[in-house]
Design a protein around this motif. Structure first.
Motif, mmCIF file in Angstrom:
data_model
loop_
_atom_site.group_PDB
_atom_site.id
_atom_site.type_symbol
_atom_site.label_atom_id
_atom_site.label_comp_id
_atom_site.label_asym_id
_atom_site.label_seq_id
_atom_site.Cartn_x
_atom_site.Cartn_y
_atom_site.Cartn_z
ATOM 1 N N GLU A 124 96.421 12.659 49.394
ATOM 2 C CA GLU A 124 95.777 11.335 49.980
ATOM 3 C C GLU A 124 94.514 11.719 49.995
ATOM 4 O OE1 GLU A 124 99.291 10.250 53.358
ATOM 5 O OE2 GLU A 124 97.848 11.643 53.847
ATOM 6 N N ARG A 125 93.797 12.895 50.312
ATOM 7 C CA ARG A 125 92.510 13.261 50.424
ATOM 8 C C ARG A 125 91.821 12.943 49.099
ATOM 9 N NH1 ARG A 125 94.123 17.610 53.651
ATOM 10 N NH2 ARG A 125 93.917 19.083 52.176
ATOM 11 N N THR A 139 108.912 15.337 57.081
ATOM 12 C CA THR A 139 110.079 14.509 57.112
ATOM 13 C C THR A 139 109.359 12.997 57.390
ATOM 14 O OG1 THR A 139 110.286 15.045 59.300
ATOM 15 C CG2 THR A 139 111.823 16.112 57.769
ATOM 16 N N ARG A 140 108.406 12.854 57.727
ATOM 17 C CA ARG A 140 107.721 11.397 58.118
ATOM 18 C C ARG A 140 107.508 10.827 56.602
ATOM 19 N NH1 ARG A 140 101.200 10.508 59.420
ATOM 20 N NH2 ARG A 140 100.306 11.743 57.663
ATOM 21 N N TYR A 141 107.438 11.284 55.532
ATOM 22 C CA TYR A 141 107.213 10.659 54.174
ATOM 23 C C TYR A 141 108.485 10.387 53.733
ATOM 24 C CZ TYR A 141 102.588 12.828 54.699
ATOM 25 O OH TYR A 141 101.432 13.203 54.984
ATOM 26 N N GLN A 178 97.180 6.391 51.234
ATOM 27 C CA GLN A 178 97.961 6.927 52.044
ATOM 28 C C GLN A 178 99.481 6.819 51.369
ATOM 29 O OE1 GLN A 178 99.319 4.986 55.976
ATOM 30 N NE2 GLN A 178 97.994 6.578 56.695
ATOM 31 N N ALA A 179 100.082 7.932 51.730
ATOM 32 C CA ALA A 179 101.629 7.947 51.235
ATOM 33 C C ALA A 179 102.479 7.125 51.800
ATOM 34 C CB ALA A 179 102.145 9.491 51.180
ATOM 35 N N PRO A 180 103.570 6.711 51.309
ATOM 36 C CA PRO A 180 104.815 5.952 51.995
ATOM 37 C C PRO A 180 105.091 6.718 53.196
ATOM 38 C CG PRO A 180 105.390 6.360 49.728
ATOM 39 C CD PRO A 180 104.028 7.005 49.828
ATOM 40 N N ARG A 181 105.339 6.087 54.250
ATOM 41 C CA ARG A 181 105.847 6.606 55.291
ATOM 42 C C ARG A 181 107.085 6.028 55.982
ATOM 43 N NH1 ARG A 181 100.830 8.480 54.502
ATOM 44 N NH2 ARG A 181 99.963 9.749 56.209
ATOM 45 N N TRP A 196 104.864 6.729 44.037
ATOM 46 C CA TRP A 196 103.301 6.565 44.533
ATOM 47 C C TRP A 196 102.607 7.488 43.879
ATOM 48 C CZ3 TRP A 196 101.284 11.050 47.608
ATOM 49 C CH2 TRP A 196 99.980 10.475 48.404
ATOM 50 N N LEU A 197 102.869 8.857 43.396
ATOM 51 C CA LEU A 197 101.978 9.567 42.535
ATOM 52 C C LEU A 197 101.623 9.243 41.223
ATOM 53 C CD1 LEU A 197 100.350 12.103 42.335
ATOM 54 C CD2 LEU A 197 102.372 13.610 41.928
#
Length: 272
Positions: A109-110, A48-50, A115-118, A58-59
């Motif tokens: 991300e790796r 849920t932080r994403y 970094q993904a949007p938070r 993003w992808l």
């Protein structure tokens, strides 16, 4: 609703993917005056932080910038996560036709080094969860024979659990026939609002690890004293656990070699 019905809600029955719930509430004075249990619906598997609504964009941008094909990303995700992900699944991710799970976001991300949007903060409860259902505690508790262990703060947000009971409390239905069940006094605020300092996490060590459940991971066998951490289990594979905490919001991984023992939390008693 009888005790057997409620036991299913507590997570003691395996194989249910809907209606999995957690027990909450159990306020005590000198003797038990009132016990309430609130059952919450399971949160979605994705972390849920994403910002879920932005992950597809993003992808798509990552693939366009890198020139990597969807098939190649599927191959690399399969290798990273040790489970099969095909090109069609990646294509659905980019079109928001398939959720991107928390461990998949971390793997992406790796792979791309991006970094993904938070989200700035987490809701107090999952936005798609039903309101808590309150049930009389008289039908849920057994004898006062459930050991409760204390914990002290350790380094890096971990805790040190001492396996010498500080008290014995009433046993809830999910632990009615679990001899190894126990309670753990929560310390620290990394899991607020789900668990506040002084709450008692109710633990069934027999249950297997499962995505979408709260867990206690142990760095060494729980005997005498043991280093532990209380977190929400987003995903796991043969190599690592993907975990989530709420305060501050963070999703991260821990090695299963370093943290080999996982105990399931089936509910909690509110602090006095």
């Amino acid at each position: 609703m009888n005790t057997n019905d409620l036991r299913d809600f507590g997570g003691a029955t395996e194989g249910r993917n809907d209606g999995r719930s957690r027990f909450h509430g159990y306020k005590r004075s000198a003797t038990i005056r009132r016990c309430e249990v609130a059952i919450l619906e399971r949160a979605r598997r994705s972390a849920t932080r994403y910002k879920g609504g932005m992950l597809d964009q993003w992808l798509t941008e990552l693939l366009a910038r890198s020139g990597m094909s969807q098939a190649e990303l599927a191959r690399r995700l399969t290798a990273e996560l040790n489970r099969s992900i095909d090109r069609a699944a990646v294509n659905k991710m980019t079109k928001r036709k398939r959720n991107i799970d928390g461990d998949e976001v971390l793997a992406i991300e790796r792979i791309f080094g991006d970094q993904a949007p938070r989200s700035e903060s987490l809701p107090a409860r999952p936005v798609d969860a039903a309101p808590p259902q309150h049930i009389s505690g008289r039908d849920l508790v057994g004898g006062a024979d459930l050991p409760v262990y204390a914990a002290a703060r350790g380094g890096d947000g971990h805790i040190i659990v001492t396996f010498d009971p500080v008290e014995f409390v009433k046993r809830p239905a999910p632990l009615a026939h679990v001899k190894e069940g126990y309670g753990l006094l929560v310390t620290g605020d990394s899991m607020v609002p789900a668990y506040r300092p002084g709450d008692t996490a109710l633990v069934n060590p027999r249950l297997p690890a499962e995505r979408g459940e709260d867990v206690i991971l142990y760095h060494n066998p729980p005997d005498g004293e043991a280093e532990a951490t209380v977190k929400h289990l987003v995903a796991f594979n043969d190599r690592e656990w993907t975990l989530q905490q709420y305060n501050p919001p963070e999703t991260f991984t821990l090695s299963r070699i370093e943290w080999p023992i996982c105990h399931r939390v089936v509910g909690k008693y509110n602090r006095r």
